[in-house]
Design a protein around this motif. Sequence first.
Motif, PDB file in Angstrom:
ATOM      1  N   ALA A   1     -38.041  16.316 -15.267  1.00  0.00           N
ATOM      2  CA  ALA A   1     -39.449  16.595 -15.530  1.00  0.00           C
ATOM      3  C   ALA A   1     -40.308  15.354 -15.274  1.00  0.00           C
ATOM      4  CB  ALA A   1     -39.626  17.086 -16.968  1.00  0.00           C
ATOM      5  N   LEU A   2     -39.835  14.196 -15.741  1.00  0.00           N
ATOM      6  CA  LEU A   2     -40.571  12.954 -15.528  1.00  0.00           C
ATOM      7  C   LEU A   2     -40.700  12.643 -14.036  1.00  0.00           C
ATOM      8  CD1 LEU A   2     -41.894  10.331 -16.569  1.00  0.00           C
ATOM      9  CD2 LEU A   2     -39.605   9.311 -16.559  1.00  0.00           C
ATOM     10  N   ALA A   3     -39.612  12.800 -13.298  1.00  0.00           N
ATOM     11  CA  ALA A   3     -39.645  12.489 -11.867  1.00  0.00           C
ATOM     12  C   ALA A   3     -40.635  13.375 -11.129  1.00  0.00           C
ATOM     13  CB  ALA A   3     -38.251  12.644 -11.270  1.00  0.00           C
ATOM     14  N   LEU A   4     -40.623  14.669 -11.403  1.00  0.00           N
ATOM     15  CA  LEU A   4     -41.552  15.575 -10.724  1.00  0.00           C
ATOM     16  C   LEU A   4     -42.994  15.195 -11.029  1.00  0.00           C
ATOM     17  CD1 LEU A   4     -39.748  19.017 -11.234  1.00  0.00           C
ATOM     18  CD2 LEU A   4     -39.730  17.552  -9.210  1.00  0.00           C
ATOM     19  N   SER A   5     -43.251  14.797 -12.283  1.00  0.00           N
ATOM     20  CA  SER A   5     -44.615  14.408 -12.648  1.00  0.00           C
ATOM     21  C   SER A   5     -45.009  13.105 -11.959  1.00  0.00           C
ATOM     22  CB  SER A   5     -44.748  14.258 -14.167  1.00  0.00           C
ATOM     23  OG  SER A   5     -44.101  13.088 -14.639  1.00  0.00           O
ATOM     24  N   GLN A   6     -44.059  12.178 -11.828  1.00  0.00           N
ATOM     25  CA  GLN A   6     -44.355  10.896 -11.186  1.00  0.00           C
ATOM     26  C   GLN A   6     -44.641  11.054  -9.694  1.00  0.00           C
ATOM     27  OE1 GLN A   6     -44.238   7.346 -12.814  1.00  0.00           O
ATOM     28  NE2 GLN A   6     -45.135   8.996 -14.005  1.00  0.00           N
ATOM     29  N   TYR A   7     -44.125  12.128  -9.110  1.00  0.00           N
ATOM     30  CA  TYR A   7     -44.421  12.418  -7.709  1.00  0.00           C
ATOM     31  C   TYR A   7     -45.649  13.305  -7.554  1.00  0.00           C
ATOM     32  CZ  TYR A   7     -40.205  10.109  -6.071  1.00  0.00           C
ATOM     33  OH  TYR A   7     -39.251   9.153  -5.774  1.00  0.00           O
ATOM     34  N   GLY A   8     -46.329  13.585  -8.674  1.00  0.00           N
ATOM     35  CA  GLY A   8     -47.626  14.241  -8.590  1.00  0.00           C
ATOM     36  C   GLY A   8     -47.736  15.647  -9.120  1.00  0.00           C
TER      37      GLY A   8
ATOM     38  N   ARG B   1     -43.295  11.695 -23.071  1.00  0.00           N
ATOM     39  CA  ARG B   1     -42.744  10.774 -22.072  1.00  0.00           C
ATOM     40  C   ARG B   1     -43.509  10.875 -20.749  1.00  0.00           C
ATOM     41  NH1 ARG B   1     -36.607  10.829 -19.510  1.00  0.00           N
ATOM     42  NH2 ARG B   1     -36.558   8.629 -18.875  1.00  0.00           N
ATOM     43  N   ILE B   2     -43.819  12.107 -20.351  1.00  0.00           N
ATOM     44  CA  ILE B   2     -44.580  12.319 -19.114  1.00  0.00           C
ATOM     45  C   ILE B   2     -45.980  11.727 -19.233  1.00  0.00           C
ATOM     46  CG2 ILE B   2     -45.697  14.097 -17.703  1.00  0.00           C
ATOM     47  CD1 ILE B   2     -43.191  15.830 -18.176  1.00  0.00           C
ATOM     48  N   GLU B   3     -46.632  12.000 -20.358  1.00  0.00           N
ATOM     49  CA  GLU B   3     -48.021  11.567 -20.524  1.00  0.00           C
ATOM     50  C   GLU B   3     -48.150  10.059 -20.648  1.00  0.00           C
ATOM     51  OE1 GLU B   3     -49.410  13.914 -23.802  1.00  0.00           O
ATOM     52  OE2 GLU B   3     -49.943  15.622 -22.513  1.00  0.00           O
ATOM     53  N   ARG B   4     -47.199   9.396 -21.325  1.00  0.00           N
ATOM     54  CA  ARG B   4     -47.324   7.934 -21.455  1.00  0.00           C
ATOM     55  C   ARG B   4     -47.064   7.234 -20.134  1.00  0.00           C
ATOM     56  NH1 ARG B   4     -42.311   8.320 -24.674  1.00  0.00           N
ATOM     57  NH2 ARG B   4     -40.566   7.607 -23.381  1.00  0.00           N
ATOM     58  N   ASN B   5     -46.469   7.966 -19.186  1.00  0.00           N
ATOM     59  CA  ASN B   5     -46.263   7.418 -17.851  1.00  0.00           C
ATOM     60  C   ASN B   5     -47.291   7.946 -16.858  1.00  0.00           C
ATOM     61  OD1 ASN B   5     -43.665   5.654 -17.694  1.00  0.00           O
ATOM     62  ND2 ASN B   5     -43.084   7.380 -19.004  1.00  0.00           N
ATOM     63  N   GLY B   6     -48.394   8.535 -17.380  1.00  0.00           N
ATOM     64  CA  GLY B   6     -49.523   8.906 -16.543  1.00  0.00           C
ATOM     65  C   GLY B   6     -49.505  10.301 -15.958  1.00  0.00           C
ATOM     66  N   GLY B   7     -48.563  11.157 -16.365  1.00  0.00           N
ATOM     67  CA  GLY B   7     -48.483  12.508 -15.828  1.00  0.00           C
ATOM     68  C   GLY B   7     -49.153  13.547 -16.696  1.00  0.00           C
ATOM     69  N   GLU B   8     -49.150  14.791 -16.225  1.00  0.00           N
ATOM     70  CA  GLU B   8     -49.750  15.913 -16.957  1.00  0.00           C
ATOM     71  C   GLU B   8     -48.686  16.967 -17.211  1.00  0.00           C
ATOM     72  OE1 GLU B   8     -53.462  19.136 -16.624  1.00  0.00           O
ATOM     73  OE2 GLU B   8     -53.216  17.567 -15.102  1.00  0.00           O
ATOM     74  N   ALA B   9     -48.605  17.446 -18.451  1.00  0.00           N
ATOM     75  CA  ALA B   9     -47.568  18.405 -18.818  1.00  0.00           C
ATOM     76  C   ALA B   9     -48.086  19.385 -19.852  1.00  0.00           C
ATOM     77  CB  ALA B   9     -46.336  17.678 -19.356  1.00  0.00           C
TER      78      ALA B   9
ATOM     79  N   ILE C   1     -31.198  11.784 -10.202  1.00  0.00           N
ATOM     80  CA  ILE C   1     -31.256  13.222  -9.965  1.00  0.00           C
ATOM     81  C   ILE C   1     -32.696  13.650  -9.725  1.00  0.00           C
ATOM     82  CG2 ILE C   1     -30.809  15.502 -10.975  1.00  0.00           C
ATOM     83  CD1 ILE C   1     -28.636  14.051 -12.699  1.00  0.00           C
ATOM     84  N   GLY C   2     -33.607  13.100 -10.530  1.00  0.00           N
ATOM     85  CA  GLY C   2     -35.024  13.444 -10.382  1.00  0.00           C
ATOM     86  C   GLY C   2     -35.575  13.085  -9.019  1.00  0.00           C
ATOM     87  N   HIS C   3     -35.223  11.889  -8.515  1.00  0.00           N
ATOM     88  CA  HIS C   3     -35.671  11.488  -7.173  1.00  0.00           C
ATOM     89  C   HIS C   3     -35.181  12.489  -6.125  1.00  0.00           C
ATOM     90  CE1 HIS C   3     -37.510   7.712  -8.173  1.00  0.00           C
ATOM     91  NE2 HIS C   3     -36.402   7.156  -8.631  1.00  0.00           N
TER      92      HIS C   3
ATOM     93  N   SER D   1     -44.722  13.464  -1.856  1.00  0.00           N
ATOM     94  CA  SER D   1     -45.844  13.807  -2.715  1.00  0.00           C
ATOM     95  C   SER D   1     -45.751  15.262  -3.139  1.00  0.00           C
ATOM     96  CB  SER D   1     -47.173  13.584  -1.993  1.00  0.00           C
ATOM     97  OG  SER D   1     -48.250  14.033  -2.808  1.00  0.00           O
ATOM     98  N   LEU D   2     -45.888  15.486  -4.444  1.00  0.00           N
ATOM     99  CA  LEU D   2     -45.930  16.834  -4.994  1.00  0.00           C
ATOM    100  C   LEU D   2     -47.310  17.114  -5.593  1.00  0.00           C
ATOM    101  CD1 LEU D   2     -42.427  16.951  -6.756  1.00  0.00           C
ATOM    102  CD2 LEU D   2     -43.030  17.756  -4.466  1.00  0.00           C
ATOM    103  N   GLU D   3     -48.323  16.363  -5.127  1.00  0.00           N
ATOM    104  CA  GLU D   3     -49.684  16.542  -5.613  1.00  0.00           C
ATOM    105  C   GLU D   3     -50.139  17.992  -5.400  1.00  0.00           C
ATOM    106  OE1 GLU D   3     -51.727  14.610  -7.221  1.00  0.00           O
ATOM    107  OE2 GLU D   3     -50.516  12.784  -7.183  1.00  0.00           O
TER     108      GLU D   3
END
Length: 283
Positions: free
Chosen positions: A24-31, A50-58, A227-229, A4-6
């Motif tokens: 960037a997407l991976a970090l956002s998906q982990y919070g 891409r981040i926002e459509r997958n529920g993240g904030e950027a 790589i993101g994981h 978790s990176l919340e």
Amino acid sequence: MEISLEGKVALVTGVGPNIGSGIALALSQYGAKVACNDVNEAAIKACIARIERNGGEAMAAPGDVTDEAAVQGYIGTVLERWGQIDILVNNAALLGGKGVLDETAADFERAVRTSALGTFLNTKHVGAYAFHKGGVNNFVRAAAMDLAPYGIRVNSFTPTAPNPDNPELLAERARAGLGPGGILTTGRPGGGLGGPTGDEPWRRPTRWTGQRSPMVPMGTTGTPTDIGHAIAWLCSDYARLITGTDLVVDGGARAKNFAYSPAEPADLAGPLPLIVLDQTPAG
């Protein structure tokens, strides 16, 4: 183990549609909230979308990583909005796609400045606030020692040549009549790193342009999502004592020795199935 990176804020430089966007997407998906840097505003907008459509904030953090005033400017903007920077990924780099015979001094200098000076400037100015990920190996080891007293860890990652998995990038390549790209597939005839670009009678091809055999022990070099994981884990508290190291994410490509002979594709078990982060339909 749940990574978790919340509550953390990440700054990723060079968020082009392949590796940078994937990280960037991976970090956002982990919070994490993610500040997206690039000199190309279209690349930043695509990464944020891409981040926002997958529920993240950027947020956008445009600027040239080799310009110290610009670096201080976008770092200040991130701090003004979110108040902190916990993760820095120095991903910005230039790949000219030219061999030694065709590369110009100006392009070479620009590429070196982006990788080396960009890493230094971002690390320097984020250093009082951030955990730093990415960079040149020798610099990483030196910076890890200098920043350890502040509780800041410094590591790098080596991706070699991942296979693109960004749906938008794949669709764009398909529209242009190109394959998906990546180390195990055929690209534009005669192109690619070191590809011949001149018409001199003495010139010889410097890269094999046919179908590549799977010269990777695990059968694939992976994708930007792989790589993101790995980077998300390295940025987490589970890696609290890991600093000054280089994390290689390449399916064993760099580890193989000169005598390595790959098994037949059907005999390769390969890695476990990829945990997909971007569910956007391709097309």
